[in-house]
Design a protein around this motif. Structure first.
Motif, PDB file in Angstrom:
ATOM      1  N   LYS A  19       4.169  19.112  15.555  1.00  0.00           N
ATOM      2  CA  LYS A  19       3.004  18.427  14.993  1.00  0.00           C
ATOM      3  C   LYS A  19       2.574  19.052  13.667  1.00  0.00           C
ATOM      4  CE  LYS A  19       0.856  16.559  19.183  1.00  0.00           C
ATOM      5  NZ  LYS A  19      -0.377  16.515  19.992  1.00  0.00           N
ATOM      6  N   LYS A  20       2.738  20.362  13.558  1.00  0.00           N
ATOM      7  CA  LYS A  20       2.346  21.061  12.333  1.00  0.00           C
ATOM      8  C   LYS A  20       3.200  20.635  11.145  1.00  0.00           C
ATOM      9  CE  LYS A  20       3.398  25.449  11.911  1.00  0.00           C
ATOM     10  NZ  LYS A  20       3.396  26.921  12.098  1.00  0.00           N
ATOM     11  N   ARG A  21       4.428  20.188  11.438  1.00  0.00           N
ATOM     12  CA  ARG A  21       5.374  19.867  10.371  1.00  0.00           C
ATOM     13  C   ARG A  21       5.585  18.358  10.201  1.00  0.00           C
ATOM     14  NH1 ARG A  21       6.781  24.626  12.832  1.00  0.00           N
ATOM     15  NH2 ARG A  21       7.666  26.290  11.524  1.00  0.00           N
ATOM     16  N   THR A  65      -3.404  17.384   5.506  1.00  0.00           N
ATOM     17  CA  THR A  65      -4.849  17.403   5.759  1.00  0.00           C
ATOM     18  C   THR A  65      -5.412  16.035   6.103  1.00  0.00           C
ATOM     19  OG1 THR A  65      -5.385  17.051   3.412  1.00  0.00           O
ATOM     20  CG2 THR A  65      -5.090  19.325   4.147  1.00  0.00           C
ATOM     21  N   ASP A  66      -4.672  14.977   5.783  1.00  0.00           N
ATOM     22  CA  ASP A  66      -5.187  13.621   6.017  1.00  0.00           C
ATOM     23  C   ASP A  66      -4.007  12.721   6.347  1.00  0.00           C
ATOM     24  OD1 ASP A  66      -6.555  11.280   6.173  1.00  0.00           O
ATOM     25  OD2 ASP A  66      -7.336  11.315   4.129  1.00  0.00           O
ATOM     26  N   THR A  82       0.852  -1.185   0.000  1.00  0.00           N
ATOM     27  CA  THR A  82       0.000   0.000   0.000  1.00  0.00           C
ATOM     28  C   THR A  82       0.890   1.238   0.000  1.00  0.00           C
ATOM     29  OG1 THR A  82      -1.719  -1.150   1.253  1.00  0.00           O
ATOM     30  CG2 THR A  82      -1.801   1.255   1.240  1.00  0.00           C
ATOM     31  N   VAL A  83       0.539   2.202  -0.794  1.00  0.00           N
ATOM     32  CA  VAL A  83       1.281   3.465  -0.844  1.00  0.00           C
ATOM     33  C   VAL A  83       0.477   4.529  -0.113  1.00  0.00           C
ATOM     34  CG1 VAL A  83       2.251   5.240  -2.352  1.00  0.00           C
ATOM     35  CG2 VAL A  83       2.378   2.839  -3.019  1.00  0.00           C
ATOM     36  N   LYS A  84       1.126   5.217   0.817  1.00  0.00           N
ATOM     37  CA  LYS A  84       0.459   6.261   1.601  1.00  0.00           C
ATOM     38  C   LYS A  84       1.222   7.569   1.493  1.00  0.00           C
ATOM     39  CE  LYS A  84      -1.430   2.967   4.938  1.00  0.00           C
ATOM     40  NZ  LYS A  84      -1.653   2.646   6.365  1.00  0.00           N
ATOM     41  N   ASN A  85       0.474   8.653   1.553  1.00  0.00           N
ATOM     42  CA  ASN A  85       1.034  10.000   1.432  1.00  0.00           C
ATOM     43  C   ASN A  85       1.599  10.434   2.781  1.00  0.00           C
ATOM     44  OD1 ASN A  85       1.397  12.841   1.228  1.00  0.00           O
ATOM     45  ND2 ASN A  85      -0.113  12.940  -0.425  1.00  0.00           N
ATOM     46  N   LEU A  86       2.910  10.601   2.848  1.00  0.00           N
ATOM     47  CA  LEU A  86       3.558  11.031   4.089  1.00  0.00           C
ATOM     48  C   LEU A  86       3.629  12.548   4.202  1.00  0.00           C
ATOM     49  CD1 LEU A  86       6.601   8.565   4.112  1.00  0.00           C
ATOM     50  CD2 LEU A  86       4.387   8.269   5.238  1.00  0.00           C
ATOM     51  N   THR A  87       3.217  13.257   3.165  1.00  0.00           N
ATOM     52  CA  THR A  87       3.388  14.706   3.095  1.00  0.00           C
ATOM     53  C   THR A  87       2.110  15.476   3.352  1.00  0.00           C
ATOM     54  OG1 THR A  87       5.192  14.422   1.502  1.00  0.00           O
ATOM     55  CG2 THR A  87       4.162  16.591   1.574  1.00  0.00           C
ATOM     56  N   ASP A  88       0.965  14.918   2.963  1.00  0.00           N
ATOM     57  CA  ASP A  88      -0.322  15.607   3.046  1.00  0.00           C
ATOM     58  C   ASP A  88      -0.675  15.913   4.496  1.00  0.00           C
ATOM     59  OD1 ASP A  88      -2.847  16.608   2.788  1.00  0.00           O
ATOM     60  OD2 ASP A  88      -3.657  14.913   1.670  1.00  0.00           O
TER      61      ASP A  88
END
Length: 619
Positions: free
Chosen positions: A382-384, A86-87, A78-84
Motif C-alpha cells: 500500500k505504501k508503494r 499524499t492524495d 481527465t488527467v490524474k496523478n498516479l504517483t502522488d
C-alpha cells in the motif's frame, strides 16, 4: 528480492495470513474502474513528455452490445496523478470535453482524435505518471469514468530504461550498470565478458538498492532495443558471428554461463518501477499490442523504499531478439532459469482485468506478496502502490519465483516461437526441487572452463575460493586468477553457507576436477568474501573450519565503482592493469575456447539428485 531456500519454510510458519481479500469485480470508487468498459485502445502521441509540451491522444469508443445503440451526451478527458502518495488519484488540471452527442451503433466503434488536450506545466514533478481517464456523461445524467493509459513527465536525467555506461581505465573497459536488478545485472556481466573488461554490481540510490527505472507504456520495447543496441556496440557491429545466446531470468549463475560459453544473455523479463497497478495495466496493453505476448508480476523490494517494481515478462520471442539471432548467425539458444514449482517468492494474487486471460496468459498481472500476505506485507504494498485499495484481486495463488522462475506456459510458448521463427538448436537448463542448484552450477562452469583453458590462462591449479553474495561476481577475472566461486544468498544463515564449502558440494567438486586440491589443501588456499551482510561471521566460521590461508574481505558495502579503489571490482581492474597487463588479459580470453553444449550437458548431469538438481533438455 530473493528466496531463502532453507529458512523460508520456518519463516512461513511465523507469518500472519490474510483471509479472503478478494474484491468484487464491480464499479470501484465510481472513478477508477467499471464493470463494463466502453473505451477501446487509447494511445498518446508520445509516451513521455517534458515541461512545456502538449499531450495529444487518440482512442476508440466501443459499443460491444448486439442490439442497443450507445448514446453519450459528453465525453471528457481527465488527467490524474498516479504517483502522488499524499492524495490518491488527484486530478491534475481541468477536465476537457473532447466529444459531444456521440452515437455508436451496436458492434461498432467511433474513433476520437484529440489534439493538445493537456499541457505539461512546471507544477507537475518530473517522474510523475499521469493517468488519462475517459469520462462518459449520458443523457440521463449518469456518469462513468474509465482509466485509459498514462504518460510520464520526464527531463533529460530521467532513467526510463536501465543503462550500462562504459568507461576506460588505462585501456581496460569498465562497465557500470544503473537501474534494473538481476536480469539487467546479467546483461552487464555478459557485456563485460564479451568486452574483456570489469564491471561493478550497480549504482545505488542513497546507499540502498538500484536506481528506479521509471517506466513508460513502451517500457518493454525500449528495454529490448536498449539491450540489443548495447550488445551490437560491444560486439563491434550487428552482423558479428555469435554462436550462443542464453535466454532466461537473471539468476546468479547467468554471468558464468555467458562467460564460459562466450555467449550473449538476453533477459526474459525487465524490471520497471511504478506507483500504481494502472501503470502496469497500460504497459501490458501496449506491450501485447505492439511488442509480443507478455505478462507481469508486481510487488516491492525492500532495498527500494519508494516505488513498487514489476517484472515485465515475455511470453513470446520478440522481433528484436529474433533479428538479433538472425543477424549474428546464432546456432544455439539455452533457456536458463528455475522451474515453475520450486519454492521461492511465489505467493500472489491475480489482478482482475476487463479482458480475462488464462494462467500466466497475455496481459495478465500478478500481485506478488513477499511476506505471504502478512499485515506488514500488505502495508509495504500500500505504501508503494497508490491504487492498491482500488484494485480487484482474485484469491491467493502461486506463481513461479517472481525473479528467477519460468512458468511452464511461458517456456513452452517461447520455445515454440524460437523453433518456428529461427533455425537454431534450442536447449533448456533449469533448476528443479531446490533453487540452490542454479547457484551451484556456477562453480562447475568455472572449474570446467579453467581446466579446459588452463594452459592458455597459465593457471593449472586452484588458488582461491571466492564467496559471491547475491548479486556480485566477475567470472572472467575470477577464472583468470584461479578463483572458484561459491554463490549464495546473504540472508541464509552463515553456517549453512560455509557448510556448502566443506560439508557440501564445493570441496568435493573442486577435488573431482583437481585431485591434488584435497580438503586439507583447500583450507590452505586464499578465501575472498565478496560480501557485506554477515561478512565478519563468515570470516570467523572459515577460521573455525581450519582455514589457514589469507581471508580477503571487501571493504565497501556494495561492489560499486567508487573511484577510491576499495571495491573488489576496482581491485580487479588494478590487478589487470598493473600485474596481468590489459592486452595480455584480453588475449588470454580471445584465445580461450568456450565450453560446448555437450560439456554443459555433462555438467548438469553431475548436479543434485533424482529429487532435485538441474534438468538439461534438448528440443
Amino acid at each position: 528480492m530473493k528466496f531463502n531456500h532453507i529458512a523460508i519454510i520456518a519463516l512461513c510458519s511465523l507469518l500472519i495470513f490474510f483471509g479472503n481479500s478478494c474484491k468484487d469485480d464491480s464499479a470501484i470508487d465510481g472513478d477508477f474502474k467499471t464493470k463494463a468498459k466502453n473505451i477501446g485502445y487509447i494511445e498518446t502521441n508520445k509516451t513521455m513528455y517534458k515541461i512545456g509540451e502538449d499531450v495529444s491522444c487518440s482512442f476508440t469508443i466501443n459499443n460491444p452490445t448486439n442490439n442497443a445503440i450507445l448514446e453519450i451526451k459528453e465525453v471528457r478527458l481527465t488527467v490524474k496523478n498516479l504517483t502522488d502518495k499524499t492524495d490518491q488519484l488527484r486530478i491534475v488540471g481541468d477536465p476537457k470535453t473532447v466529444a459531444e452527442n456521440v452515437i455508436v451503433q451496436p458492434g461498432n466503434f467511433k474513433t476520437v482524435d484529440v489534439n493538445a488536450f493537456f499541457s505539461i506545466n512546471a507544477n507537475i514533478p518530473v517522474k510523475t505518471a499521469c493517468g488519462i481517464f475517459v469520462e462518459f456523461i449520458f443523457e440521463d445524467g449518469s456518469k462513468t469514468s474509465e482509466f485509459g493509459t498514462f504518460f510520464r513527465v520526464v527531463d533529460d536525467n530521467t532513467l526510463y530504461t536501465y543503462k550500462i555506461d562504459v568507461d576506460d581505465y588505462q585501456g581496460l573497459p569498465i562497465y557500470k550498470l544503473t537501474g534494473g536488478m538481476s536480469a539487467e545485472f546479467g546483461v552487464e556481466k555478459a557485456l563485460t565478458s564479451l568486452g574483456k573488461g570489469i564491471s561493478h554490481t550497480w549504482f545505488t540510490e542513497n546507499n540502498n538498492g538500484p536506481y528506479p527505472v521509471w517506466a513508460s507504456v513502451d517500457f518493454l520495447q525500449l528495454s529490448l532495443q536498449k539491450t540489443v543496441a548495447m550488445y551490437n556496440s560491444v560486439l563491434g557491429g550487428d552482423k558479428v558471428k555469435l554462436k550462443t545466446v542464453v535466454l532466461g531470468t537473471g539468476v546468479p549463475s547467468i554471468p558464468y554461463i555467458s562467460t564460459t560459453m562466450h555467449a550473449a544473455y538476453l533477459p526474459i523479463h525487465f524490471l520497471a518501477s511504478v506507483n500504481s497497478v494502472a501503470e502496469v495495466e497500460a504497459i501490458m496493453d501496449h506491450s501485447n499490442k505492439h511488442v509480443c505476448a507478455s505478462y507481469a508480476t508486481l510487488g516491492y523490494d525492500g532495498s527500494m523504499p519508494d516505488p513498487a517494481v514489476a517484472w515485465i515478462k515475455l511470453l513470446d520471442l520478440p522481433e528484436e531478439y529474433r533479428k538479433f539471432i538472425e543477424d549474428h548467425q546464432v546456432e544455439e539458444i539455452i533457456l536458463w532459469g528455475v522451474e515453475e514449482n520450486v519454492l521461492g517468492e511465489t505467493w500472489a494474487k491475480k489482478v482482475i482485468r476487463d479482458s480475462p486471460s488464462g494462467e500466466f496468459g497475455a496481459g495478465s498481472i500478478y500481485m506478488q506478496y513477499t511476506g505471504h500476505g502478512s499485515e506488514v506485507d500488505v502495508q509495504n504494498l500500500k505504501k508503494r502502490i497508490n491504487d492498491y485499495d482500488l484494485t480487484a484481486l482474485e484469491a491467493e495463488t502461486h506463481i513461479p519465483d517472481w525473479e528467477s522462475g519460468l512458468a511452464n506456459n511461458q517456456t513452452n510458448k517461447i520455445i515454440s516461437s524460437i523453433k518456428s521463427k529461427t533455425s537454431v538448436e534450442v536447449y533448456r537448463v533449469t533448476a528443479f526441487g531446490d533453487m540452490i542448484h542454479i547457484y551451484d552450477v556456477a562453480s562447475y562452469l568455472s572449474l570446467s572452463y579453467l581446466k579446459k583453458n588452463g594452459s592458455i590462462l597459465d593457471k593449472i591449479t586452484i588458488d582461491a575460493v571466492i564467496l559471491n553474495e547475491y548479486l556480485t561476481s566477475n567470472p572472467q577475472f575470477e577464472i583468470t586468477v584461479g578463483r572458484i566461486p561459491l554463490l549464495y544468498w546473504q540472508f541464509v544463515p552463515a553456517q549453512l553457507t560455509i557448510d556448502r564449502i566443506f560439508n557440501g558440494y564445493l570441496a568435493n567438486t573442486i577435488t573431482s576436477y583437481y585431485p591434488g586440491i584435497t580438503l586439507d589443501v583447500l583450507k590452505t588456499r586464499e578465501f575472498y568474501l565478496n560480501s557485506n551482510y554477515g561478512k565478519n561471521e563468515l570470516e570467523s566460521l572459515l577460521q573455525n573450519y581450519g582455514v589457514t590461508g589469507n581471508i580477503g574481505i571487501r571493504e565497501t558495502s556494495h561492489d560499486v565503482w567508487t573511484g577510491n579503489g576499495n571495491s573488489f571490482c576496482e581491485v580487479y581492474a588494478w590487478v589487470i592493469v598493473n600485474i596481468i597487463g590489459v592486452e595480455q588479459y584480453k588475449q588470454k580470453h580471445i584465445q580461450s575456447t568456450s565450453l560446448t553444449i555437450e560439456e554443459l550437458e555433462s555438467i548438469c548431469s553431475n548436479i543434485g539428485t533424482n529429487a532435485q538438481g538441474i534438468h538439461f533438455v534438448k528440443y
